[in-house]
Design a protein around this motif. Structure first.
Motif, PDB file in Angstrom:
ATOM      1  N   ASN A  82       1.085  -1.124  -0.289  1.00  0.00           N
ATOM      2  CA  ASN A  82       0.034   0.100  -0.041  1.00  0.00           C
ATOM      3  C   ASN A  82       0.803   1.308   0.074  1.00  0.00           C
ATOM      4  N   PRO A  83       1.607   1.514  -1.090  1.00  0.00           N
ATOM      5  CA  PRO A  83       2.716   2.511  -1.204  1.00  0.00           C
ATOM      6  C   PRO A  83       2.033   4.053  -0.921  1.00  0.00           C
ATOM      7  N   MET A  84       0.721   4.359  -1.120  1.00  0.00           N
ATOM      8  CA  MET A  84       0.317   5.527  -0.898  1.00  0.00           C
ATOM      9  C   MET A  84       0.416   5.912   0.593  1.00  0.00           C
ATOM     10  N   ALA A  85       0.254   4.999   1.289  1.00  0.00           N
ATOM     11  CA  ALA A  85       0.105   5.246   2.891  1.00  0.00           C
ATOM     12  C   ALA A  85       1.764   5.032   3.388  1.00  0.00           C
ATOM     13  N   MET A  86       2.501   4.421   2.731  1.00  0.00           N
ATOM     14  CA  MET A  86       3.808   4.049   3.183  1.00  0.00           C
ATOM     15  C   MET A  86       5.168   4.384   2.701  1.00  0.00           C
ATOM     16  N   VAL A  87       5.049   5.455   1.559  1.00  0.00           N
ATOM     17  CA  VAL A  87       6.105   5.778   0.691  1.00  0.00           C
ATOM     18  C   VAL A  87       6.293   7.319   1.049  1.00  0.00           C
ATOM     19  N   THR A  88       7.720   7.638   0.836  1.00  0.00           N
ATOM     20  CA  THR A  88       7.863   9.018   0.785  1.00  0.00           C
ATOM     21  C   THR A  88       7.300   9.764  -0.108  1.00  0.00           C
ATOM     22  N   GLU A  89       7.594  11.021  -0.391  1.00  0.00           N
ATOM     23  CA  GLU A  89       6.997  12.149  -1.287  1.00  0.00           C
ATOM     24  C   GLU A  89       5.485  11.768  -1.838  1.00  0.00           C
ATOM     25  N   GLN A  90       4.922  11.907  -0.845  1.00  0.00           N
ATOM     26  CA  GLN A  90       3.568  11.592  -1.047  1.00  0.00           C
ATOM     27  C   GLN A  90       2.759  12.492  -2.008  1.00  0.00           C
ATOM     28  N   LYS A 139      18.939  24.111   8.661  1.00  0.00           N
ATOM     29  CA  LYS A 139      17.635  23.394   8.430  1.00  0.00           C
ATOM     30  C   LYS A 139      16.910  23.502   9.975  1.00  0.00           C
ATOM     31  N   ALA A 140      17.699  23.112  10.791  1.00  0.00           N
ATOM     32  CA  ALA A 140      17.404  22.893  12.141  1.00  0.00           C
ATOM     33  C   ALA A 140      16.583  24.155  12.635  1.00  0.00           C
ATOM     34  N   ALA A 141      17.188  25.133  12.371  1.00  0.00           N
ATOM     35  CA  ALA A 141      16.665  26.600  12.796  1.00  0.00           C
ATOM     36  C   ALA A 141      15.277  26.676  12.284  1.00  0.00           C
ATOM     37  N   GLN A 142      14.672  26.082  11.036  1.00  0.00           N
ATOM     38  CA  GLN A 142      13.159  26.250  10.763  1.00  0.00           C
ATOM     39  C   GLN A 142      12.634  25.107  11.191  1.00  0.00           C
ATOM     40  N   PHE A 143      13.184  23.879  11.143  1.00  0.00           N
ATOM     41  CA  PHE A 143      12.508  22.574  11.466  1.00  0.00           C
ATOM     42  C   PHE A 143      13.411  22.104  12.431  1.00  0.00           C
ATOM     43  N   PRO A 144      13.022  22.412  13.902  1.00  0.00           N
ATOM     44  CA  PRO A 144      13.879  21.836  15.232  1.00  0.00           C
ATOM     45  C   PRO A 144      13.521  20.833  15.594  1.00  0.00           C
ATOM     46  N   LEU A 145      12.628  19.942  15.281  1.00  0.00           N
ATOM     47  CA  LEU A 145      12.249  18.798  15.967  1.00  0.00           C
ATOM     48  C   LEU A 145      12.652  17.471  15.108  1.00  0.00           C
ATOM     49  N   SER A 146      13.284  16.460  15.693  1.00  0.00           N
ATOM     50  CA  SER A 146      13.513  15.068  15.027  1.00  0.00           C
ATOM     51  C   SER A 146      12.478  14.313  15.167  1.00  0.00           C
ATOM     52  N   LEU A 147      11.667  13.996  13.993  1.00  0.00           N
ATOM     53  CA  LEU A 147      10.592  13.020  13.785  1.00  0.00           C
ATOM     54  C   LEU A 147      11.303  11.515  13.782  1.00  0.00           C
ATOM     55  N   ILE A 148      10.685  10.724  14.520  1.00  0.00           N
ATOM     56  CA  ILE A 148      10.627   9.234  14.220  1.00  0.00           C
ATOM     57  C   ILE A 148       9.171   8.628  13.837  1.00  0.00           C
ATOM     58  N   SER A 149       9.095   7.508  13.348  1.00  0.00           N
ATOM     59  CA  SER A 149       7.786   6.980  13.032  1.00  0.00           C
ATOM     60  C   SER A 149       7.893   5.389  13.263  1.00  0.00           C
ATOM     61  N   VAL A 204       6.313  13.723   5.164  1.00  0.00           N
ATOM     62  CA  VAL A 204       7.399  14.598   5.647  1.00  0.00           C
ATOM     63  C   VAL A 204       8.774  13.754   5.421  1.00  0.00           C
ATOM     64  N   THR A 205       8.795  12.195   5.418  1.00  0.00           N
ATOM     65  CA  THR A 205       9.918  11.667   5.410  1.00  0.00           C
ATOM     66  C   THR A 205      10.932  12.000   4.301  1.00  0.00           C
ATOM     67  N   ARG A 260      20.902   0.755   0.366  1.00  0.00           N
ATOM     68  CA  ARG A 260      19.815   1.623   0.001  1.00  0.00           C
ATOM     69  C   ARG A 260      18.501   1.435   0.787  1.00  0.00           C
ATOM     70  N   ALA A 261      18.850   1.579   2.281  1.00  0.00           N
ATOM     71  CA  ALA A 261      17.610   1.496   3.297  1.00  0.00           C
ATOM     72  C   ALA A 261      17.197   2.711   3.297  1.00  0.00           C
ATOM     73  N   PRO A 262      15.716   2.942   3.531  1.00  0.00           N
ATOM     74  CA  PRO A 262      15.393   4.276   3.814  1.00  0.00           C
ATOM     75  C   PRO A 262      15.660   4.946   5.080  1.00  0.00           C
ATOM     76  N   THR A 263      15.378   6.130   5.102  1.00  0.00           N
ATOM     77  CA  THR A 263      15.740   7.231   6.128  1.00  0.00           C
ATOM     78  C   THR A 263      14.723   7.575   6.940  1.00  0.00           C
ATOM     79  N   PHE A 264      13.804   6.639   7.446  1.00  0.00           N
ATOM     80  CA  PHE A 264      12.585   7.009   8.100  1.00  0.00           C
ATOM     81  C   PHE A 264      12.862   7.971   9.192  1.00  0.00           C
ATOM     82  N   SER A 265      13.775   7.460   9.982  1.00  0.00           N
ATOM     83  CA  SER A 265      14.098   8.200  11.375  1.00  0.00           C
ATOM     84  C   SER A 265      15.030   9.253  11.349  1.00  0.00           C
ATOM     85  N   ASP A 266      15.293   9.894  10.099  1.00  0.00           N
ATOM     86  CA  ASP A 266      16.374  10.921   9.920  1.00  0.00           C
ATOM     87  C   ASP A 266      15.803  12.364   9.380  1.00  0.00           C
TER      88      ASP A 266
END
Length: 708
Positions: free
Chosen positions: A384-392, A585-595, A684-685, A694-700
């Protein structure tokens, strides 16, 4: 009333691969439960599947082929016959091949079912025969597996049941109670026997709450901690020199490398106190048997591969492999003698294939491609890529293309299926036959179908038989029965299957591989690592193959696997997105997101079902530290927007000190319909890959959060 009990196996992408007993009354499945005779399942199912019959009989099930009648994405379909569906698919594919070549067709699959014959590779032979573009499926563990194999080879590692003998257990990026819950009783027994449990995780998860010591770490900095542990162990001469001399290579080079990775360095990177880093290293080295269990999340950042390289070096450094209950556990899948070439048929591929990574589907569908024609046909199953893939946003634009012919085989009208031209009905596990490996224990499982398929649903194996016939293939290989496919799927001559027969599996539902018992399991007591040297390679000889991808994650072996050579010694790669590495970038988006994975969903499975939604929360929730929330005027339960330069999604705020300051947690698996304004966390990932496989960087990921 005719009642019978049918033994089967859970189909999901989960390490537990539970043995399931289904109660059938007059041809209808009325209940499922865990098999009490299975040594790992022990009579219990998790919250994801303990009402699996409700999934089977859900009013939302797709039970007949359907053709789109409204705009793409509208979810408007009308019922058609299988003959009409297959005729249209065959005609469209043949026209596309004639006009643009077979590479204009892209298959897309993952582990919606983990069965050996119905799962990841069921469509590979057909698409290899056609010469379609290769789908490179590196969502999960590709980077970790690459690093693991570089270091200790394709070993199953520690038997999960052997944890009862462990005295020092580190669960590293692994929320066992939510994602590997049937392993917990073995860990709990070890604790009762006096073992100390350490959990390394940015969040105080359900598992971390039961640990003797929870070490909170900044996302993406785990490698710094592992290297600093090695620094302390070597500097303080806590190594097992005899084991190192006999069963490893590259120790001197490793020792020189980790001199720079001091506890002070690691403390600055990880946010962990220097004294805690030193204590962890000393305790780990001094408390045999010591074991590390790594979770899939450990690879999901820029340096994920090197993180696993470093962690995989630790057990040999202290001689942990000498002991039952000592060493490292990643994927016991390597113990199963699956006949991958027969499942994939890479020999059918043309000499050079175009490779498209599944994580970047949106880019591929909007024209960002290697050489070759645009993608004109997409075939999605088990995903179900529409729910689970980057660059939606890009993916939605791509799936909305009128010139893209999309076919989706599914149980439900998912976020992806809504964009299909044709939707095909797929069977659930209770309606199909399969054989199952496990990536969390050492039992081979058999799934007996409990009921006849509902409506006109067909298994994946039957689907691809029908597709092969529709496009005019006459090779008998493509028309084998399920029994023939199961027979061919395993190397039955392998010693691991000694004494195991299909007849036995059908009757009992499971059998332990013919290996050492959990009470005797110490496969590397005397080395014998399945690496080129036969030793644990601190200095990896395979590194010269570069950023290769483990064949399991490919559609076959025909495409070039190697990239540029990489440093043969483990080293630290900082996150791409953090306050220390991306300050502007952190000055604009300062929080680290993990999913992380949800407690109630399995990837996006169950994101639409009432019982699991009730447990997880019907709407996407995001957990923030109270301090981060207060500074943004966010209250518990209030609607929020999570965003960065790539996109945004909306959710509801949960406040908890269980999350590190500066970290935001958004459990994955919710569908668009459960997210305010219709997007998921992967809006947002980052599309960036990690360093290996070539692993995704979900938590970066850096984001900002604001009240709405």
């Amino acid at each position: 009333m005719a009642t019978r009990i049918v033994v089967g196996a859970c189909p999901h992408d989960c390490p537990d691969t539970c043995s399931i007993l289904t109660t059938v009354e007059d041809g209808k499945a009325v209940a499922v439960r865990g098999n009490p005779d299975h040594p790992f399942t022990r009579g219990r199912l998790c919250v994801k599947v303990n009402n699996y019959e409700e999934r089977v009989y859900s009013e939302q099930r797709v039970l007949y082929p359907m053709k789109r009648v409204g705009p793409k994405g509208s979810g408007s379909f009308s019922r058609i016959s299988w003959d009409d569906a297959l005729s249209e698919i065959a005609a469209r594919w043949k026209a596309i091949i004639a006009e643009s070549g077979a590479e204009a067709i892209l298959p897309y699959s993952y582990l919606g079912t983990q069965g050996i014959i119905n799962g990841l590779n069921v469509g590979d032979p057909l698409f290899n025969k056609l010469g379609a573009s290769v789908s490179e499926r590196t969502f999960c563990d590709s980077g970790a597996c690459t690093a693991y194999m570089m270091t200790i080879g394709h070993t199953p590692g520690v038997d999960p049941e052997s944890f009862v003998h462990s005295k020092y257990i580190i669960l590293w990026a692994c929320n066992t109670l939510s994602t590997n819950s049937h392993h917990w009783p073995f860990i709990d027994q070890a604790k009762k026997n006096g073992a100390r449990l350490v959990v390394i995780d940015p969040v105080k998860t359900r598992t971390a709450a039961l640990a003797d010591w929870h070490i909170q770490i900044r996302p993406g900095t785990d490698c710094a901690l592992a290297l600093a542990m090695m620094h302390v162990i070597i500097k303080e001469k806590l190594v097992d020199r005899d084991y190192i001399d006999r069963h490893t290579i590259g120790f001197d080079e490793l020792a020189a490398r980790v001199e720079e990775y001091t506890p002070e360095f690691a403390a600055a990177e990880t946010g962990i106190a220097v004294e805690d880093i030193v204590r962890l290293a000393r305790d780990y080295a001094a408390t045999p048997p010591a074991v590390i269990r790594i979770g899939v999340a450990v690879e999901r950042h820029a340096g994920g591969g090197q993180t696993v390289r470093a962690i995989a070096c630790l057990p040999a450094l202290i001689g942990a492999w000498r002991h039952v209950g000592g060493g490292l556990l990643q994927l016991p899948i390597w113990a199963f003698p699956v006949n991958w070439p027969t499942l994939m048929r890479p020999d059918l591929q043309p000499p050079k294939m175009r490779v498209i990574n599944s994580w970047r589907l949106g880019a591929a569908l909007t024209g960002d491609l290697p050489e070759g024609p645009p993608i004109r046909a997409l075939f999605v199953y088990n995903a179900n890529p529409m729910a689970m893939v980057t660059e939606q946003d890009r993916l939605e634009r791509g799936l909305s293309r009128e010139d893209l012919f999309t076919v989706v085989s599914e149980h439900f009208l998912t976020d992806t299926a809504k964009y299909a031209d044709i939707v095909l009905p797929a069977t659930t596990q209770l309606e199909q036959k399969d054989i199952m490996f496990s990536w969390g224990h050492l039992y081979l499982s058999y799934n007996n179908p409990a009921i006849a398929p509902l409506g006109e649903a067909v298994s994946n194996t039957e689907l691809f038989r029908r597709l092969a016939a529709a496009i005019g293939i006459d090779d008998p290989f493509f028309f084998r029965s399920d029994d023939e496919m199961i027979e061919a799927s395993m190397d039955w001559s392998n010693p691991a299957l000694a004494g195991i027969s299909l007849e036995q599996l059908k009757a009992t539902g499971f059998a332990r591989l013919a290996l050492q018992t959990a009470d005797d399991w110490a496969p590397h007591r005397d080395g014998n690592f399945p690496t080129p040297s036969g030793k644990c390679e601190f200095k990896a000889s395979m590194a010269e193959a570069g950023n290769f991808v483990v064949p399991l994650f490919r559609q076959g072996y025909g495409a070039d696997q190697a990239g540029e050579p990489v440093d043969p010694l483990p080293h630290y790669i900082a996150p791409n997105e953090s306050g220390r590495t991306a300050r502007a970038k952190a000055a604009q988006f300062p929080l680290s997101l993990i999913s992380p994975k949800s407690h109630a969903f399995l990837n996006s499975n169950y994101g639409n079902l009432p019982a699991q939604q009730a447990l997880a929360g019907e709407q996407q929730m995001v957990i923030l530290h109270p301090g981060d929330a207060a500074s943004r005027g966010i209250e518990a339960g209030s609607p929020i927007r999570v965003f960065n330069e790539r996109g945004a999604f909306e959710a509801f705020a949960t406040l908890s000190a269980d999350v590190m300051p500066g970290v935001v947690v958004a459990p994955a698996g919710y569908w668009h319909r459960s997210n305010r304004k219709g997007a998921t966390v992967h809006a947002v990932t980052s599309p960036a890959f990690a360093d290996l496989g070539r692993a995704p960087t979900f938590s970066d990921v850096l984001v900002q959060v604001a009240a709405t």
